[in-house]
Design a protein around this motif. Structure first.
Motif, PDB file in Angstrom:
ATOM      1  N   VAL A 133       0.982  -0.945  -0.099  1.00  0.00           N
ATOM      2  CA  VAL A 133       0.002  -0.157  -0.122  1.00  0.00           C
ATOM      3  C   VAL A 133       0.832   1.381   0.097  1.00  0.00           C
ATOM      4  CG1 VAL A 133      -1.646   1.273   1.340  1.00  0.00           C
ATOM      5  CG2 VAL A 133      -2.017  -1.072   1.129  1.00  0.00           C
ATOM      6  N   ALA A 134       2.074   1.312   0.793  1.00  0.00           N
ATOM      7  CA  ALA A 134       2.564   2.392   0.972  1.00  0.00           C
ATOM      8  C   ALA A 134       3.609   2.766  -0.140  1.00  0.00           C
ATOM      9  CB  ALA A 134       3.617   2.458   2.164  1.00  0.00           C
ATOM     10  N   THR A 135       4.021   1.750  -0.876  1.00  0.00           N
ATOM     11  CA  THR A 135       4.902   1.772  -1.852  1.00  0.00           C
ATOM     12  C   THR A 135       4.369   2.138  -3.014  1.00  0.00           C
ATOM     13  OG1 THR A 135       6.305  -0.025  -1.088  1.00  0.00           O
ATOM     14  CG2 THR A 135       6.521   0.650  -3.479  1.00  0.00           C
ATOM     15  N   SER A 136       2.712   1.625  -3.376  1.00  0.00           N
ATOM     16  CA  SER A 136       2.102   1.815  -4.460  1.00  0.00           C
ATOM     17  C   SER A 136       1.645   3.472  -4.610  1.00  0.00           C
ATOM     18  CB  SER A 136       0.815   1.058  -4.563  1.00  0.00           C
ATOM     19  OG  SER A 136       1.068  -0.287  -4.750  1.00  0.00           O
ATOM     20  N   ILE A 137       1.269   3.863  -3.151  1.00  0.00           N
ATOM     21  CA  ILE A 137       0.691   5.190  -3.041  1.00  0.00           C
ATOM     22  C   ILE A 137       1.913   6.248  -3.436  1.00  0.00           C
ATOM     23  CG2 ILE A 137      -0.166   7.099  -1.416  1.00  0.00           C
ATOM     24  CD1 ILE A 137      -1.960   4.767  -0.447  1.00  0.00           C
ATOM     25  N   TYR A 138       3.285   5.729  -2.665  1.00  0.00           N
ATOM     26  CA  TYR A 138       4.346   6.732  -2.880  1.00  0.00           C
ATOM     27  C   TYR A 138       4.553   6.705  -4.266  1.00  0.00           C
ATOM     28  CZ  TYR A 138       8.924   8.391  -2.391  1.00  0.00           C
ATOM     29  OH  TYR A 138      10.235   9.348  -2.402  1.00  0.00           O
ATOM     30  N   THR A 139       4.679   5.959  -4.993  1.00  0.00           N
ATOM     31  CA  THR A 139       4.936   5.742  -6.609  1.00  0.00           C
ATOM     32  C   THR A 139       4.172   6.271  -7.429  1.00  0.00           C
ATOM     33  OG1 THR A 139       6.413   3.329  -6.055  1.00  0.00           O
ATOM     34  CG2 THR A 139       5.836   4.206  -8.262  1.00  0.00           C
ATOM     35  N   GLY A 140       2.729   6.176  -6.885  1.00  0.00           N
ATOM     36  CA  GLY A 140       1.691   7.033  -7.713  1.00  0.00           C
ATOM     37  C   GLY A 140       1.894   8.515  -7.659  1.00  0.00           C
ATOM     38  N   PHE A 145       3.495  13.441 -11.758  1.00  0.00           N
ATOM     39  CA  PHE A 145       4.192  14.562 -12.272  1.00  0.00           C
ATOM     40  C   PHE A 145       5.049  14.352 -13.522  1.00  0.00           C
ATOM     41  CE2 PHE A 145       3.708  15.259  -7.690  1.00  0.00           C
ATOM     42  CZ  PHE A 145       2.636  16.452  -7.663  1.00  0.00           C
ATOM     43  N   THR A 146       5.196  13.012 -13.894  1.00  0.00           N
ATOM     44  CA  THR A 146       5.973  12.641 -15.112  1.00  0.00           C
ATOM     45  C   THR A 146       5.124  11.833 -15.997  1.00  0.00           C
ATOM     46  OG1 THR A 146       6.712  10.883 -13.935  1.00  0.00           O
ATOM     47  CG2 THR A 146       8.078  12.665 -13.784  1.00  0.00           C
ATOM     48  N   HIS A 147       4.494  10.552 -15.490  1.00  0.00           N
ATOM     49  CA  HIS A 147       3.905   9.819 -16.168  1.00  0.00           C
ATOM     50  C   HIS A 147       2.419   9.701 -15.467  1.00  0.00           C
ATOM     51  CE1 HIS A 147       7.889   8.957 -17.293  1.00  0.00           C
ATOM     52  NE2 HIS A 147       7.573   8.614 -18.481  1.00  0.00           N
ATOM     53  N   TRP A 148       1.371  10.668 -15.750  1.00  0.00           N
ATOM     54  CA  TRP A 148       0.240  10.587 -15.089  1.00  0.00           C
ATOM     55  C   TRP A 148      -0.605   9.404 -14.897  1.00  0.00           C
ATOM     56  CZ3 TRP A 148      -4.603  10.528 -16.901  1.00  0.00           C
ATOM     57  CH2 TRP A 148      -4.616  10.594 -18.473  1.00  0.00           C
ATOM     58  N   ALA A 149      -0.466   8.859 -16.230  1.00  0.00           N
ATOM     59  CA  ALA A 149      -1.404   7.700 -16.270  1.00  0.00           C
ATOM     60  C   ALA A 149      -0.883   6.636 -15.519  1.00  0.00           C
ATOM     61  CB  ALA A 149      -1.678   7.368 -17.640  1.00  0.00           C
ATOM     62  N   VAL A 150       0.436   6.307 -15.391  1.00  0.00           N
ATOM     63  CA  VAL A 150       0.958   5.281 -14.660  1.00  0.00           C
ATOM     64  C   VAL A 150       0.736   5.641 -13.269  1.00  0.00           C
ATOM     65  CG1 VAL A 150       3.222   3.965 -14.084  1.00  0.00           C
ATOM     66  CG2 VAL A 150       2.644   4.862 -16.509  1.00  0.00           C
ATOM     67  N   PHE A 153      -2.533   4.707 -12.147  1.00  0.00           N
ATOM     68  CA  PHE A 153      -2.803   3.433 -12.087  1.00  0.00           C
ATOM     69  C   PHE A 153      -2.072   2.901 -10.723  1.00  0.00           C
ATOM     70  CE2 PHE A 153      -0.682  -0.822 -12.252  1.00  0.00           C
ATOM     71  CZ  PHE A 153      -1.719  -1.470 -12.500  1.00  0.00           C
ATOM     72  N   TYR A 154      -0.884   3.365 -10.343  1.00  0.00           N
ATOM     73  CA  TYR A 154      -0.360   2.693  -8.956  1.00  0.00           C
ATOM     74  C   TYR A 154      -1.229   3.461  -7.923  1.00  0.00           C
ATOM     75  CZ  TYR A 154       4.058   0.785 -10.668  1.00  0.00           C
ATOM     76  OH  TYR A 154       4.905  -0.069 -11.254  1.00  0.00           O
ATOM     77  N   LEU A 155      -1.715   4.527  -8.193  1.00  0.00           N
ATOM     78  CA  LEU A 155      -2.475   5.314  -6.952  1.00  0.00           C
ATOM     79  C   LEU A 155      -3.684   4.313  -6.567  1.00  0.00           C
ATOM     80  CD1 LEU A 155      -2.294   9.176  -7.310  1.00  0.00           C
ATOM     81  CD2 LEU A 155      -1.634   7.625  -5.163  1.00  0.00           C
ATOM     82  N   GLY A 156      -4.544   3.943  -7.805  1.00  0.00           N
ATOM     83  CA  GLY A 156      -5.516   3.133  -7.874  1.00  0.00           C
ATOM     84  C   GLY A 156      -5.406   1.831  -7.298  1.00  0.00           C
ATOM     85  N   CYS A 157      -4.176   1.088  -7.374  1.00  0.00           N
ATOM     86  CA  CYS A 157      -3.651  -0.087  -6.851  1.00  0.00           C
ATOM     87  C   CYS A 157      -3.476   0.025  -5.279  1.00  0.00           C
ATOM     88  CB  CYS A 157      -2.344  -0.644  -7.393  1.00  0.00           C
ATOM     89  SG  CYS A 157      -2.773  -1.117  -9.004  1.00  0.00           S
TER      90      CYS A 157
END
Length: 203
Positions: A133-140, A145-150, A153-157
């Motif tokens: 959870v922490a890694t996905s949200i942090y990565t998202g 700011f660079t690849h908003w679609a990706v 996706f990570y934020l959603g996960c």
């Protein structure tokens, strides 16, 4: 200091989990019991009551069971923490006389070991889920700011995993509470049988 006083002094040192009043009541009871039964030497005392440590474990187990029964009579549910402590105290009381452990005692130990193993697996699983959870949200957040679609996706996960975690935690707590209560009931039943058997042997 005579054997009886040494024994009672040692017994009192093992009764620290009790209140001072409860410990004094136990000491007074066994002091009178020894006096009435004519138990003055260490050999006679330990032959009848076991060592001070063994007797203290019996006293603590009896005390825990009494509290649990009082809770039941007053329609109060014992907490998982109290039940876990009671199970451990009962196991120690049973192990203090290994010759009378029996199949039930061995089964109780196996059940506790199995629960302990499952608890470790559950804790590792929860820790892994929290890291995900922490890694996905942090990565998202970083990728927004660079690849908003990706990033989305990570934020959603991460949010989905967080939702799953919020569902799993109370469910896991409830399951653990039920299992601990079942084991506590079995431990209490086993200890009663164990106490009756030990009483018959001491007669």
């Amino acid at each position: 200091m005579e054997d009886k006083e040494k024994y009672l002094s040692e017994l009192e040192s093992y009764l620290s989990p009790l209140t001072s009043e409860e410990a004094d009541d136990a000491i007074d009871f066994y002091s009178e019991y020894m006096e009435d039964a004519g138990l003055q030497t260490k050999e006679k005392i330990e032959r009848k009551l076991g060592t001070a440590k063994q007797l203290s474990r019996k006293i603590l187990a009896d005390h825990s069971i009494k509290i649990d029964e009082d809770n039941r009579q007053n329609n109060r549910k014992s907490s998982p923490r109290f039940n876990s402590k009671m199970i451990w105290i009962i196991i120690l009381a049973i192990l203090s006389a290994p010759m009378t452990l029996g199949i039930g005692g061995i089964l109780l130990l196996l059940i506790v070991c199995a629960i302990f193993t499952i608890a470790i697996v559950a804790v590792v699983g929860l820790a892994t889920l929290i890291v995900i959870v922490a890694t996905s949200i942090y990565t998202g957040v970083l990728l927004l700011f660079t690849h908003w679609a990706v990033g989305v996706f990570y934020l959603g996960c991460g949010i989905a995993a967080l939702g799953g975690l919020m569902i799993v935690l109370p469910l896991l707590y409830w399951i653990c509470s039920v299992i601990i209560q079942m084991v506590a009931n079995f431990a209490r039943y086993l200890y009663r049988r164990f106490s009756k058997r030990r009483q018959r042997r001491s007669e």
